[in-house]
Motif scaffolding. Structure first.
Motif, short mmCIF file in Angstrom:
data_model
loop_
_atom_site.label_atom_id
_atom_site.label_comp_id
_atom_site.label_asym_id
_atom_site.label_seq_id
_atom_site.Cartn_x
_atom_site.Cartn_y
_atom_site.Cartn_z
N GLU A 1 0.82 -1.22 0.00
CA GLU A 1 0.00 0.00 0.00
C GLU A 1 0.85 1.26 0.00
OE1 GLU A 1 -3.22 0.29 2.73
OE2 GLU A 1 -4.14 -1.62 2.10
N THR A 2 1.95 1.28 0.74
CA THR A 2 2.76 2.50 0.79
C THR A 2 3.52 2.72 -0.51
OG1 THR A 2 4.49 1.25 2.00
CG2 THR A 2 2.95 2.57 3.30
N ILE A 3 3.90 1.64 -1.18
CA ILE A 3 4.48 1.79 -2.53
C ILE A 3 3.43 2.36 -3.47
CG2 ILE A 3 5.33 0.55 -4.56
CD1 ILE A 3 6.71 -1.41 -2.64
N ALA A 4 2.26 1.73 -3.50
CA ALA A 4 1.21 2.14 -4.44
C ALA A 4 0.78 3.58 -4.19
CB ALA A 4 0.02 1.19 -4.33
N GLU A 5 0.62 3.95 -2.94
CA GLU A 5 0.16 5.31 -2.63
C GLU A 5 1.22 6.35 -2.99
OE1 GLU A 5 -1.05 4.93 1.42
OE2 GLU A 5 -2.79 3.68 0.89
N SER A 6 2.49 6.02 -2.81
CA SER A 6 3.55 6.95 -3.20
C SER A 6 3.56 7.15 -4.71
CB SER A 6 4.92 6.42 -2.74
OG SER A 6 5.02 6.43 -1.34
N ILE A 7 3.38 6.06 -5.45
CA ILE A 7 3.36 6.16 -6.91
C ILE A 7 2.14 6.97 -7.37
CG2 ILE A 7 3.02 4.81 -9.02
CD1 ILE A 7 4.85 2.67 -7.74
N LYS A 8 0.99 6.69 -6.80
CA LYS A 8 -0.22 7.43 -7.18
C LYS A 8 -0.08 8.92 -6.91
CE LYS A 8 -3.62 3.72 -6.41
NZ LYS A 8 -4.73 3.27 -5.53
N SER A 9 0.68 9.27 -5.88
CA SER A 9 0.79 10.68 -5.49
C SER A 9 1.50 11.55 -6.52
CB SER A 9 1.50 10.80 -4.14
OG SER A 9 2.89 10.57 -4.26
N ILE A 10 2.26 10.92 -7.42
CA ILE A 10 2.98 11.72 -8.43
C ILE A 10 2.30 11.67 -9.80
CG2 ILE A 10 5.18 11.37 -7.24
CD1 ILE A 10 5.85 9.42 -9.62
N LEU A 11 1.21 10.92 -9.90
CA LEU A 11 0.55 10.74 -11.20
C LEU A 11 -0.82 11.43 -11.20
CD1 LEU A 11 1.24 6.92 -11.73
CD2 LEU A 11 2.58 8.85 -12.62
N ASP A 12 -1.22 11.89 -12.36
CA ASP A 12 -2.59 12.39 -12.48
C ASP A 12 -3.49 11.24 -12.95
OD1 ASP A 12 -2.48 12.16 -15.35
OD2 ASP A 12 -1.46 14.11 -15.43
N ASP A 13 -4.78 11.50 -13.04
CA ASP A 13 -5.75 10.44 -13.34
C ASP A 13 -5.55 9.84 -14.73
OD1 ASP A 13 -6.89 10.78 -10.89
OD2 ASP A 13 -8.47 12.14 -11.59
N LYS A 14 -4.92 10.57 -15.63
CA LYS A 14 -4.75 10.10 -17.00
C LYS A 14 -3.38 9.47 -17.25
CE LYS A 14 -7.93 13.60 -18.85
NZ LYS A 14 -8.07 14.76 -19.78
#
Length: 397
Positions: free
Chosen positions: A304-317
């Motif tokens: 979860e902490t890997i995934a959330e860190s990655i999501k934090s730098i990406l936009d929805d597209k």
């Protein structure tokens, strides 16, 4: 002129160099040895992995290393002894691999040794405003050079801290150099003891890359498995698969302020260890987690902490492909959770970028050594000077 200086100059001017990269990570499981053929410098660098071995440490040696690693109080004599011993020992392991590969030491231009990190202390972790970022690796380069009769470059992280960095992660310099694509955004993730990734925007987009730690990779899982099951790691994720995630314990772990700190950031097992785990559970009043559930929950924390860190730098597209290296790649439970947490991202082995996923970190340091010898250095935002080169040079004689 000192003949060693002359030889150094000759090596630096070679169009192609044979370099051995060494990596011993926070998991303390052994030494990765990557024999690389490297040509060019900077963005024109080309790397061919000629041979690779991951040499395990025996239990007695691992226990001796663990006694001085990521703990605040140690025997200074033991640190001193292990600094020298580890250099000689790594030299012996290199020579054994070269004999196995039928390669003469004289064919190697240099060794790039990461060393063994025994303590990592960035400011945000030690909380002493008057003190600098600091990190310490042992395994003396002079002893490796003398043992093998091969020029050795070591202690790469010290210049990073000297120039205002935290000493980690450093893979981003080489990730950007080797793996940036003309038109495709990419993320390269390494799940070692600590997990870190580099986001690589396509060259056509002219955006900066980001390299950061995300938090624990295998370090908490391995520590729990050693304590509860007397095993070195959760092979094939079997323990985690048998257990269930304890939602309350997971929430207690994720409440730590580290996970809310902005990227980039760094950390180590000095912070994320079983004492940290026990403290979180105690404060939350959680006492009834079974052994299997404990390992499953720590594995889920990593995912979860890997995934959330990655999501934090990406936009929805934005859904760039993710390429994974490190020991965590071999844990199918962890990888399955990552795929479910990042459903729009294609996740695959680092091998799809041309390298054995277990060799990636050792290759990084081989390329850093090549840049020290012949490159122009790297830009660091924190540096007050021109480009920075990493590593200290040890002559065999």
């Amino acid at each position: 002129m000192n003949p060693s200086i002359k030889k150094l100059s000759d090596i630096a001017q070679k169009t192609s160099k044979t370099i051995i990269g060494l990596m011993s990570g926070t998991s303390l499981d052994g030494l990765d040895i990557a024999l690389c053929e490297i040509s060019g410098i900077g963005p024109s660098t080309k790397v061919e992995l000629k041979n690779f071995a991951s040499v395990p440490y025996d239990s007695a040696f691992k226990n001796r290393l663990k006694a001085i690693t990521s703990v605040p109080n140690v025997s200074l004599q033991e640190v001193t002894l292990m600094h020298t011993y580890l250099g000689n020992y790594h030299g012996e392991l290199i020579l054994k691999c070269l004999r196995k590969w039928a390669v003469a030491p004289s064919e190697i231009d240099c060794i790039a040794s990461h060393g063994q990190t025994i303590f990592h202390a960035p400011k945000q972790q030690h909380n002493q405003p008057q003190m600098p970022n600091a990190t310490l690796q042992i395994g003396d380069g002079d002893h490796i050079a003398h043992k093998t009769s091969i020029l050795t470059i070591s202690d790469f992280r010290q210049k990073h801290t000297a120039a205002g960095g935290e000493g980690a992660p450093m893979a981003g310099f080489i990730d950007e150099m080797l793996f940036t694509h003309d038109t495709e955004d990419r993320i390269v993730l390494n799940i070692g003891g600590i997990a870190n990734f580099t986001y690589l925007p396509a060259k056509s987009k002219d955006r900066p890359s980001i390299t950061t730690d995300t938090g624990p990779g295998n370090t908490l899982i391995d520590a729990a498995v050693r304590q509860l099951f007397s095993k070195e790691f959760d092979q094939d994720g079997k323990i985690a698969k048998h257990g269930s995630v304890n939602a309350d314990a997971l929430a207690a772990f994720k409440s730590d302020p580290y996970f809310r700190k902005p990227l980039p950031k760094t950390t180590g097992p000095e912070f994320f260890n079983l004492h940290w785990v026990e403290n979180k559970l105690s404060k939350a009043g959680i006492t009834n987690v079974s052994n299997d559930d404990f390992v499953a929950t720590l594995t889920r924390l990593t995912a979860e902490t890997i995934a959330e860190s990655i999501k934090s730098i990406l936009d929805d597209k934005s859904h760039p492909p993710l390429y994974v290296s490190g020991g965590g790649f071999h844990n199918p439970v962890l990888m399955d959770w990552l795929r479910k947490l990042l459903p729009d991202i294609t996740i695959s082995s680092f091998e799809n970028l041309g390298f054995n996923p277990d060799a990636k970190e050792a290759v990084v340091f081989a390329v850093l050594a090549n840049e020290m010898l012949a490159g122009e250095g790297f830009k660091m935002e924190s540096a007050q000077t021109e480009n920075i080169s990493f590593g200290k040079i040890s002559f065999p004689n």
